[in-house]
Design an enzyme around this catalytic site. Structure first.
Site, PDB file in Angstrom:
ATOM      1  N   GLY A 198     -12.148  -3.097   6.308  1.00  0.00           N
ATOM      2  CA  GLY A 198     -13.244  -2.859   5.360  1.00  0.00           C
ATOM      3  C   GLY A 198     -13.654  -4.106   4.599  1.00  0.00           C
ATOM      4  N   GLU A 239      -8.316  -2.337  12.775  1.00  0.00           N
ATOM      5  CA  GLU A 239      -8.210  -0.872  12.759  1.00  0.00           C
ATOM      6  C   GLU A 239      -7.499  -0.287  13.975  1.00  0.00           C
ATOM      7  OE1 GLU A 239     -10.772  -2.559  11.689  1.00  0.00           O
ATOM      8  OE2 GLU A 239     -11.601  -1.636   9.879  1.00  0.00           O
ATOM      9  N   GLU A 248     -15.964  -5.828   6.833  1.00  0.00           N
ATOM     10  CA  GLU A 248     -17.191  -5.018   6.863  1.00  0.00           C
ATOM     11  C   GLU A 248     -18.029  -5.221   5.591  1.00  0.00           C
ATOM     12  OE1 GLU A 248     -14.763  -1.554   7.898  1.00  0.00           O
ATOM     13  OE2 GLU A 248     -16.165  -1.188   9.542  1.00  0.00           O
ATOM     14  N   ALA A 296      -9.622  -1.269   3.916  1.00  0.00           N
ATOM     15  CA  ALA A 296      -9.559   0.017   3.229  1.00  0.00           C
ATOM     16  C   ALA A 296      -8.096   0.273   2.881  1.00  0.00           C
ATOM     17  CB  ALA A 296     -10.095   1.110   4.139  1.00  0.00           C
TER      18      ALA A 296
HETATM   19  N1  COA Z   1      -4.176  -1.016   2.041  1.00  0.00           N
HETATM   20  C1  COA Z   1      -3.222  -0.771   1.125  1.00  0.00           C
HETATM   21  N2  COA Z   1      -2.363  -1.705   0.694  1.00  0.00           N
HETATM   22  C2  COA Z   1      -2.476  -2.929   1.197  1.00  0.00           C
HETATM   23  C3  COA Z   1      -3.424  -3.269   2.157  1.00  0.00           C
HETATM   24  C4  COA Z   1      -4.312  -2.250   2.587  1.00  0.00           C
HETATM   25  N3  COA Z   1      -5.288  -2.470   3.476  1.00  0.00           N
HETATM   26  N4  COA Z   1      -3.276  -4.580   2.480  1.00  0.00           N
HETATM   27  C5  COA Z   1      -2.263  -5.045   1.735  1.00  0.00           C
HETATM   28  N5  COA Z   1      -1.764  -4.056   0.966  1.00  0.00           N
HETATM   29  C6  COA Z   1      -0.676  -4.129  -0.003  1.00  0.00           C
HETATM   30  C7  COA Z   1       0.686  -4.191   0.684  1.00  0.00           C
HETATM   31  O1  COA Z   1       1.109  -2.886   1.058  1.00  0.00           O
HETATM   32  C8  COA Z   1       1.528  -4.795  -0.400  1.00  0.00           C
HETATM   33  O2  COA Z   1       1.802  -3.800  -1.347  1.00  0.00           O
HETATM   34  P1  COA Z   1       3.320  -3.636  -1.945  1.00  0.00           P
HETATM   35  O3  COA Z   1       3.590  -4.962  -2.631  1.00  0.00           O
HETATM   36  O4  COA Z   1       3.209  -2.495  -2.905  1.00  0.00           O
HETATM   37  O5  COA Z   1       4.199  -3.408  -0.763  1.00  0.00           O
HETATM   38  C9  COA Z   1       0.581  -5.789  -1.067  1.00  0.00           C
HETATM   39  O6  COA Z   1      -0.729  -5.343  -0.712  1.00  0.00           O
HETATM   40  C10 COA Z   1       0.752  -7.207  -0.575  1.00  0.00           C
HETATM   41  O7  COA Z   1       0.633  -7.214   0.829  1.00  0.00           O
HETATM   42  P2  COA Z   1       1.758  -7.797   1.830  1.00  0.00           P
HETATM   43  O8  COA Z   1       1.638  -7.081   3.129  1.00  0.00           O
HETATM   44  O9  COA Z   1       3.087  -7.794   1.165  1.00  0.00           O
HETATM   45  O10 COA Z   1       1.240  -9.317   1.981  1.00  0.00           O
HETATM   46  P3  COA Z   1       1.507 -10.286   3.211  1.00  0.00           P
HETATM   47  O11 COA Z   1       1.079 -11.624   2.760  1.00  0.00           O
HETATM   48  O12 COA Z   1       2.883 -10.130   3.760  1.00  0.00           O
HETATM   49  O13 COA Z   1       0.493  -9.782   4.371  1.00  0.00           O
HETATM   50  C11 COA Z   1      -1.636  -8.984   5.214  1.00  0.00           C
HETATM   51  C12 COA Z   1      -0.906  -9.841   4.157  1.00  0.00           C
HETATM   52  C13 COA Z   1      -3.096  -8.950   4.863  1.00  0.00           C
HETATM   53  C14 COA Z   1      -1.427  -9.630   6.612  1.00  0.00           C
HETATM   54  C15 COA Z   1      -1.033  -7.572   5.244  1.00  0.00           C
HETATM   55  O14 COA Z   1      -1.001  -7.076   3.904  1.00  0.00           O
HETATM   56  C16 COA Z   1      -1.791  -6.583   6.066  1.00  0.00           C
HETATM   57  O15 COA Z   1      -1.689  -6.601   7.304  1.00  0.00           O
HETATM   58  N6  COA Z   1      -2.577  -5.662   5.408  1.00  0.00           N
HETATM   59  C17 COA Z   1      -3.291  -4.625   6.087  1.00  0.00           C
HETATM   60  C18 COA Z   1      -4.547  -5.156   6.731  1.00  0.00           C
HETATM   61  C19 COA Z   1      -5.271  -4.067   7.490  1.00  0.00           C
HETATM   62  O16 COA Z   1      -4.788  -3.525   8.464  1.00  0.00           O
HETATM   63  N7  COA Z   1      -6.469  -3.733   7.017  1.00  0.00           N
HETATM   64  C20 COA Z   1      -7.340  -2.797   7.654  1.00  0.00           C
HETATM   65  C21 COA Z   1      -7.205  -1.453   7.075  1.00  0.00           C
HETATM   66  S1  COA Z   1      -8.288  -0.336   7.920  1.00  0.00           S
END
Ligand code: COA
Length: 261
Positions: free
Chosen positions: A112, A135, A115, A67
């Site tokens: 999400g 989460e 999910e 999400a």
């Molecule tokens: N919501 C909003 N934005 C998200 C996102 C999310 N769940 N997951 C990734 N993004 C965005 C990042 O903020 C980044 O945006 P920016 O370029 O404007 O800063 C872009 O997507 C690329 O992600 P980034 O974190 O730079 O890639 P990465 O390869 O370093 O890491 C992940 C990848 C998936 C490990 C990392 O993005 C992450 O941990 N995301 C969140 C996952 C999460 O907690 N999801 C559950 C939500 S309830």
């Protein structure tokens, strides 16, 4: 391909492909994306020519990275409950569509995103997929059905380990615990999903619909009630042209041609 801004939709040869398309945010599900996803699921449901759905994410890095955390961060308790209810309703509609769906997990499937994959009937993962429910690392819990569907799929112990640690696992481990059905090299993921969808299209659509109902509804019942449901659905299928065609084709040593009647 029709151009929804956030969820691309293509229906061809009986297969609808839904692609979550927000690659710059790793296909994170914001409100607008969820609404579009809901609309595209409804399109697949209402199109009689569509028999199977494939759900995937744009790009080669993420299926869906969860999400949208920017939206989550601003939510009040009332908005949070509404957000979970909306997501749950959309994924419920996908799970109970009456047509099989295949998640083609082409990278991160987190929160999400996992999910969403869990609401699909089957899950294929590319070798670079990473799956998890992070989460709790954000101070919340899964809100789109993850606590319910994951424990039903892989068992309480494995589900609680993923939910409580928030740690992601790789495709091999996901396959080992039964979270995904198959692992494919990235370039073979979508072709494998399409081949599986094509195989499902050759089965009787009414048989698939009733099998899905027997398993899903049966899991909410006692075994005795589930057996009653199974017998009822079996009896209903015996009244269909598809049943007569399937059995006759076997006896005549030819492939069946199902009409969904
Ligand atoms: N919501 C909003 N934005 C998200 C996102 C999310 N769940 N997951 C990734 N993004 C965005 C990042 O903020 C980044 O945006 P920016 O370029 O404007 O800063 C872009 O997507 C690329 O992600 P980034 O974190 O730079 O890639 P990465 O390869 O370093 O890491 C992940 C990848 C998936 C490990 C990392 O993005 C992450 O941990 N995301 C969140 C996952 C999460 O907690 N999801 C559950 C939500 S309830």
């Amino acid at each position: 391909m029709s151009a929804g801004e956030r969820v691309l939709y293509e229906a061809k040869d009986g297969i609808a492909r839904l692609t979550v398309h927000r690659p710059e945010k790793l296909n994170a599900l914001d409100r607008k994306t969820m609404q579009e996803l809901d609309e595209r699921i409804a399109s697949a449901r209402d199109d009689g020519a569509v028999g199977v759905l494939i759900v995937t994410g744009a790009g080669d890095k993420a299926f869906v990275a969860g999400a949208d955390i920017n939206e989550l961060a601003r939510q009040t308790p009332v908005e949070g409950a509404a957000f979970a209810r909306l997501g749950q309703a959309v994924l419920d509609r996908l799970e109970t569509l009456g047509k099989p769906s295949i998640a083609a997990i082409n990278g991160f499937a987190l929160g999400g995103g996992l999910e969403l994959a869990l609401a699909c009937t089957l899950r294929l993962a590319s070798e670079n997929a990473r799956l998890g429910l992070p989460e709790v690392t954000l101070g919340i819990i899964p809100g789109y059905g993850g606590t319910q569907r994951l424990s039903r799929l892989v068992g309480r112990g494995r589900a609680l380990e993923l939910i409580l640690t928030g740690e992601a696992i790789d495709a091999r481990e996901a396959h080992r615990i039964g979270l995904v059905n198959r692992i494919l090299p990235p370039s073979e993921l979508l072709p494998a999903a399409e081949a599986l969808a094509t195989m499902l299209l050759r089965r009787g659509p009414l048989a698939l619909r009733h099998a899905l109902q027997a398993v899903h509804a049966g899991l909410q019942m006692t075994q005795a009630e589930g057996l009653g449901l199974e017998a009822t659905l079996f009896g209903i299928l015996c009244s269909t042209e598809d049943m007569r065609e399937g059995t006759r084709a076997f006896l005549e040593k030819r492939p069946p041609s199902y009409k969904g009647r």
